[in-house]
Design a protein around this motif. Sequence first.
Motif, PDB file in Angstrom:
ATOM      1  N   CYS A  62       0.815  -1.225   0.000  1.00  0.00           N
ATOM      2  CA  CYS A  62       0.000   0.000   0.000  1.00  0.00           C
ATOM      3  C   CYS A  62       0.841   1.264   0.000  1.00  0.00           C
ATOM      4  N   GLY A  63       2.170   1.118   0.091  1.00  0.00           N
ATOM      5  CA  GLY A  63       3.043   2.281  -0.066  1.00  0.00           C
ATOM      6  C   GLY A  63       3.563   2.908   1.208  1.00  0.00           C
ATOM      7  N   VAL A  64       3.500   2.195   2.344  1.00  0.00           N
ATOM      8  CA  VAL A  64       3.930   2.791   3.612  1.00  0.00           C
ATOM      9  C   VAL A  64       5.379   3.244   3.545  1.00  0.00           C
ATOM     10  N   GLN A  65       6.279   2.375   3.059  1.00  0.00           N
ATOM     11  CA  GLN A  65       7.695   2.756   3.025  1.00  0.00           C
ATOM     12  C   GLN A  65       7.936   3.891   2.044  1.00  0.00           C
ATOM     13  N   ALA A  66       7.219   3.894   0.937  1.00  0.00           N
ATOM     14  CA  ALA A  66       7.370   4.985  -0.024  1.00  0.00           C
ATOM     15  C   ALA A  66       6.989   6.321   0.594  1.00  0.00           C
ATOM     16  N   LEU A  67       5.939   6.335   1.421  1.00  0.00           N
ATOM     17  CA  LEU A  67       5.549   7.576   2.099  1.00  0.00           C
ATOM     18  C   LEU A  67       6.675   8.064   3.004  1.00  0.00           C
ATOM     19  N   HIS A  68       7.289   7.135   3.743  1.00  0.00           N
ATOM     20  CA  HIS A  68       8.437   7.508   4.583  1.00  0.00           C
ATOM     21  C   HIS A  68       9.583   8.036   3.725  1.00  0.00           C
ATOM     22  N   LEU A  69       9.925   7.291   2.676  1.00  0.00           N
ATOM     23  CA  LEU A  69      11.071   7.671   1.847  1.00  0.00           C
ATOM     24  C   LEU A  69      10.875   9.039   1.209  1.00  0.00           C
ATOM     25  N   ALA A  70       9.635   9.375   0.880  1.00  0.00           N
ATOM     26  CA  ALA A  70       9.364  10.656   0.223  1.00  0.00           C
ATOM     27  C   ALA A  70       9.642  11.845   1.125  1.00  0.00           C
ATOM     28  N   THR A  71       9.779  11.611   2.434  1.00  0.00           N
ATOM     29  CA  THR A  71      10.083  12.718   3.345  1.00  0.00           C
ATOM     30  C   THR A  71      11.554  13.113   3.301  1.00  0.00           C
ATOM     31  N   HIS A  72      12.422  12.249   2.696  1.00  0.00           N
ATOM     32  CA  HIS A  72      13.851  12.601   2.690  1.00  0.00           C
ATOM     33  C   HIS A  72      14.562  12.208   1.400  1.00  0.00           C
ATOM     34  N   ALA A  73      13.810  11.756   0.401  1.00  0.00           N
ATOM     35  CA  ALA A  73      14.393  11.439  -0.906  1.00  0.00           C
ATOM     36  C   ALA A  73      13.753  12.328  -1.963  1.00  0.00           C
ATOM     37  N   ALA A  74      14.568  12.878  -2.847  1.00  0.00           N
ATOM     38  CA  ALA A  74      14.028  13.752  -3.892  1.00  0.00           C
ATOM     39  C   ALA A  74      13.170  12.971  -4.876  1.00  0.00           C
ATOM     40  N   ARG A 118      -2.641   0.399  -7.196  1.00  0.00           N
ATOM     41  CA  ARG A 118      -3.679   1.444  -7.163  1.00  0.00           C
ATOM     42  C   ARG A 118      -3.725   2.127  -5.800  1.00  0.00           C
ATOM     43  N   LEU A 119      -3.627   1.327  -4.723  1.00  0.00           N
ATOM     44  CA  LEU A 119      -3.682   1.916  -3.387  1.00  0.00           C
ATOM     45  C   LEU A 119      -2.428   2.733  -3.090  1.00  0.00           C
ATOM     46  N   ALA A 120      -1.280   2.277  -3.560  1.00  0.00           N
ATOM     47  CA  ALA A 120      -0.047   3.045  -3.342  1.00  0.00           C
ATOM     48  C   ALA A 120      -0.127   4.404  -4.033  1.00  0.00           C
ATOM     49  N   ARG A 121      -0.650   4.413  -5.262  1.00  0.00           N
ATOM     50  CA  ARG A 121      -0.806   5.703  -5.963  1.00  0.00           C
ATOM     51  C   ARG A 121      -1.815   6.589  -5.235  1.00  0.00           C
ATOM     52  N   PHE A 122      -2.900   5.973  -4.780  1.00  0.00           N
ATOM     53  CA  PHE A 122      -3.908   6.748  -4.055  1.00  0.00           C
ATOM     54  C   PHE A 122      -3.309   7.342  -2.780  1.00  0.00           C
ATOM     55  N   ASN A 123      -2.516   6.558  -2.043  1.00  0.00           N
ATOM     56  CA  ASN A 123      -1.938   7.038  -0.790  1.00  0.00           C
ATOM     57  C   ASN A 123      -0.928   8.154  -1.020  1.00  0.00           C
ATOM     58  N   ALA A 124      -0.182   8.069  -2.107  1.00  0.00           N
ATOM     59  CA  ALA A 124       0.735   9.167  -2.428  1.00  0.00           C
ATOM     60  C   ALA A 124      -0.050  10.458  -2.659  1.00  0.00           C
ATOM     61  N   ALA A 125      -1.156  10.362  -3.403  1.00  0.00           N
ATOM     62  CA  ALA A 125      -1.987  11.546  -3.654  1.00  0.00           C
ATOM     63  C   ALA A 125      -2.697  12.003  -2.390  1.00  0.00           C
ATOM     64  N   LEU A 126      -3.171  11.052  -1.584  1.00  0.00           N
ATOM     65  CA  LEU A 126      -3.864  11.389  -0.346  1.00  0.00           C
ATOM     66  C   LEU A 126      -2.975  12.203   0.578  1.00  0.00           C
ATOM     67  N   ASN A 127      -1.679  11.933   0.538  1.00  0.00           N
ATOM     68  CA  ASN A 127      -0.734  12.631   1.410  1.00  0.00           C
ATOM     69  C   ASN A 127       0.023  13.743   0.697  1.00  0.00           C
ATOM     70  N   ASP A 128      -0.430  14.046  -0.533  1.00  0.00           N
ATOM     71  CA  ASP A 128       0.120  15.171  -1.303  1.00  0.00           C
ATOM     72  C   ASP A 128       1.623  15.045  -1.472  1.00  0.00           C
ATOM     73  N   LEU A 129       2.081  13.809  -1.769  1.00  0.00           N
ATOM     74  CA  LEU A 129       3.500  13.540  -1.998  1.00  0.00           C
ATOM     75  C   LEU A 129       3.683  13.269  -3.487  1.00  0.00           C
ATOM     76  N   THR A 130       4.263  14.238  -4.179  1.00  0.00           N
ATOM     77  CA  THR A 130       4.331  14.176  -5.639  1.00  0.00           C
ATOM     78  C   THR A 130       5.588  13.488  -6.155  1.00  0.00           C
ATOM     79  N   GLY A 131       6.540  13.186  -5.289  1.00  0.00           N
ATOM     80  CA  GLY A 131       7.810  12.624  -5.748  1.00  0.00           C
ATOM     81  C   GLY A 131       7.840  11.119  -5.798  1.00  0.00           C
ATOM     82  N   ILE A 132       6.681  10.444  -5.727  1.00  0.00           N
ATOM     83  CA  ILE A 132       6.615   8.981  -5.726  1.00  0.00           C
ATOM     84  C   ILE A 132       6.132   8.493  -7.082  1.00  0.00           C
ATOM     85  N   GLU A 133       6.922   7.640  -7.714  1.00  0.00           N
ATOM     86  CA  GLU A 133       6.533   7.005  -8.974  1.00  0.00           C
ATOM     87  C   GLU A 133       6.281   5.529  -8.710  1.00  0.00           C
TER      88      GLU A 133
END
Length: 503
Positions: free
Chosen positions: A168-180, A193-208
């Motif tokens: 669901c993208g938990v680690q990606a959310l963490h990584l986005a706080t300190h990785a460009a 789908r849920l990982a993409r949704f969670n990135a948008a839900l948390n307004d983190l644009t640097g996650i692919e």
Amino acid sequence: MTATSTLPHRLRDALLAAGFTYDAVADLLGGTAHAALARNQTAPGLARTTDGSPLATLTRLFLLQTAVTRAEAEAALPDLVDRLAVEGFLESSVGEVRARLDCRPYAAPDAAGDHDLWVASDLTPGLDGLPNRVSADHVLGISSASTSLAQLTRRDDVVSALDLGTGCGVQALHLATHAARVVATDVNARALRLARFNAALNDLTGIEVRDGSYFEPVRDEQFDLIATNPPFVISPGTGERLVYRDSGLPGDRVVEDIVRTAPRHLTPGGWCQVLANWVITKGTPWDERLAGWLGPTDEGIVSDAFVVQREVLDPAAYVELWLADEGATGTPEYLRRYDTWLSWFADQGIEGVGFGWINLRRRPDGAAGDATVRLEEWPYEVEQPIAGAIGAWGDAVDDLAALDDEALLDSRLRVRSDVRQESFGQPGAADPEAIVLRQQRGFRRGHAADTVTAGLVGASDGDLTVGQILDALGQLLDQDAAELRRTYVPVVRGLVADGFLEV
């Protein structure tokens, strides 16, 4: 559900308006109900969430998985209930609303402190002990494993990071706080789908988010940091494969493959941090077996490695854990699955399963010395997050590699500020029977020290060199200074490696 729609942002606004944060939910539930929910028990929480407020409604709806009235749902999620039902988040009838997906608050620490995130996933199975089998494409939410990996992962600022097997993208959310730039991969379409949704839900644009197995979607890429909690469950593969935990590969092959492949995808000096299980077979020590995974790659890429076995489960305990995880407890097939799994372990010669951390660091270009490989069993309590101690180990490896014995003797070391000395003996005795140096942070190691070691550590304040301290101790204790130097240089190296002394 689509991450590019306005739904994630509208839902975020509603969650913020309701005050649906980790701390607010913890305060609402109180210590007893919060702890009960961690054990999958809802009764104490239901009793604490009856005031009809938006916060209580969202807590009942998502975390406690109970129905709320349509009016309560509309108040907590204004103009969103029908849309969330269409997108599969909610199930709405004439008078009540139930959750079909989980959406819960999460406190993610970074250098600036905790900040609030929200994570959407499938519902937690087995609340209140009820049998609730999960589907093959189940998307796990926040779990003890995801939290453990988050606490293990280094949080230095980096250019690029990879979340391998994102779920669901938990680690990606963490990584986005300190990785460009963050790349997150998975083979489960629902997880993507849920990982993409969670990135948008948390307004983190640097996650692919990319579709593909393990390193295939990043075949020609390298990263400064890789974090992965792969599907490491060791099972006979006779039941339905659960993508979030079952790799489809035999034994612990998935972990071995990641460990052998990851260095190719690291920049020089980059880290790969793995939360994993591994097989313990009859007649082969666990560390000897894993050491065989840690050599140079076919291309000659060399990595330092720090492997920590935190826990060992016997076959029966392991099977019970994962049957409960999938919601099989209490179902008609439970005993058959249990027996099949145990029999397979016996046939494979598996006498236990280890759980722990694998930390790899690709050797920096031009690094001094040979690769350092450390494997140890450490079931004791540690400071969390432990990431800082892992980073300090890497720093110590570099420091020691750059110092031959003479250079080490000429170094001015400092005792780490959290180290304390414990003395043991009879009350009133002139001298202690034993001295232990004890860390208060990190791994919280203890080191049994003799008089010379205790004196050396106590005098290491950065003013005198190691050689000067040993010479002074030789005079004080009437011992040969040259012999002390020969004897205690290896001791000093060990104290630096273990984090008692810093260069």
